[in-house]
Design a protein around this motif. Structure first.
Motif, PDB file in Angstrom:
ATOM      1  N   VAL A  10       2.269   1.848  -3.484  1.00 15.43           N
ATOM      2  CA  VAL A  10       1.226   2.264  -4.426  1.00 15.43           C
ATOM      3  C   VAL A  10       0.819   3.714  -4.154  1.00 15.43           C
ATOM      4  N   ARG A  11       0.594   4.080  -2.896  1.00 12.68           N
ATOM      5  CA  ARG A  11       0.195   5.458  -2.576  1.00 12.68           C
ATOM      6  C   ARG A  11       1.269   6.449  -2.997  1.00 12.68           C
ATOM      7  N   GLN A  36      -6.218  12.243  -3.210  1.00 13.35           N
ATOM      8  CA  GLN A  36      -6.130  10.976  -3.936  1.00 13.35           C
ATOM      9  C   GLN A  36      -5.956  11.200  -5.421  1.00 13.35           C
ATOM     10  N   LEU A  39       1.282   6.596  -6.946  1.00 15.05           N
ATOM     11  CA  LEU A  39       0.099   7.264  -7.494  1.00 15.05           C
ATOM     12  C   LEU A  39       0.130   8.761  -7.206  1.00 15.05           C
ATOM     13  N   ALA A  44       0.800  -1.225   0.000  1.00 18.93           N
ATOM     14  CA  ALA A  44       0.000   0.000   0.000  1.00 18.93           C
ATOM     15  C   ALA A  44       0.836   1.279   0.000  1.00 18.93           C
ATOM     16  N   VAL A  72      -4.733   2.907   0.218  1.00 14.76           N
ATOM     17  CA  VAL A  72      -5.006   2.281  -1.064  1.00 14.76           C
ATOM     18  C   VAL A  72      -5.822   1.018  -0.794  1.00 14.76           C
ATOM     19  N   GLU A  73      -6.911   0.880  -1.535  1.00 19.51           N
ATOM     20  CA  GLU A  73      -7.745  -0.305  -1.374  1.00 19.51           C
ATOM     21  C   GLU A  73      -6.977  -1.538  -1.862  1.00 19.51           C
ATOM     22  N   HIS A 121      -4.531  -0.164 -10.666  1.00 18.66           N
ATOM     23  CA  HIS A 121      -4.318   1.246 -11.009  1.00 18.66           C
ATOM     24  C   HIS A 121      -3.446   1.253 -12.254  1.00 18.66           C
TER      25      HIS A 121
END
Length: 101
Positions: A42-43, A100, A46, A39, A62-63, A68
């Protein structure tokens, strides 16, 4: 960069490592790639792809197991931003926390 509490990796060191991983993927010959990460990775990626330096807290998690898509240009922007930030880390303003993609 000062060592992280407990002797672990600092956020700046992690950001530099994340950027290095993006560079490896960007350097490949394939037209597309599937990258799986945790996570925080990814965060950071992004947010960086959208011009945001890391936040002091991950307010917008992040789900899990959610795809993504990034273009090569977005991945390049993310790698450059994370590399630059890792050399002189300063977290983004609280007003932007939780912003986000």
């Amino acid at each position: 960069t000062a060592p992280a509490p407990g002797g672990g990796e600092s956020r700046a060191e992690a950001a530099a490592r994340f950027a290095q991983g993006l560079r490896v993927v960007l350097g490949r010959m394939e037209e597309s790639a599937l990258v799986i990460g945790h996570a925080l990775w990814v965060r950071y990626v992004l947010d960086a792809a959208h011009g945001l330096v890391p936040a002091s807290l991950m307010m917008a998690p992040v789900e899990h197991a959610t795809p993504h898509r990034l273009t090569a240009d977005e991945a390049e922007i993310a790698a450059e931003l994370l590399e630059r930030w890792s050399r002189d880390p300063s977290f983004r303003a609280p007003a932007l926390e939780g912003t986000q993609e």
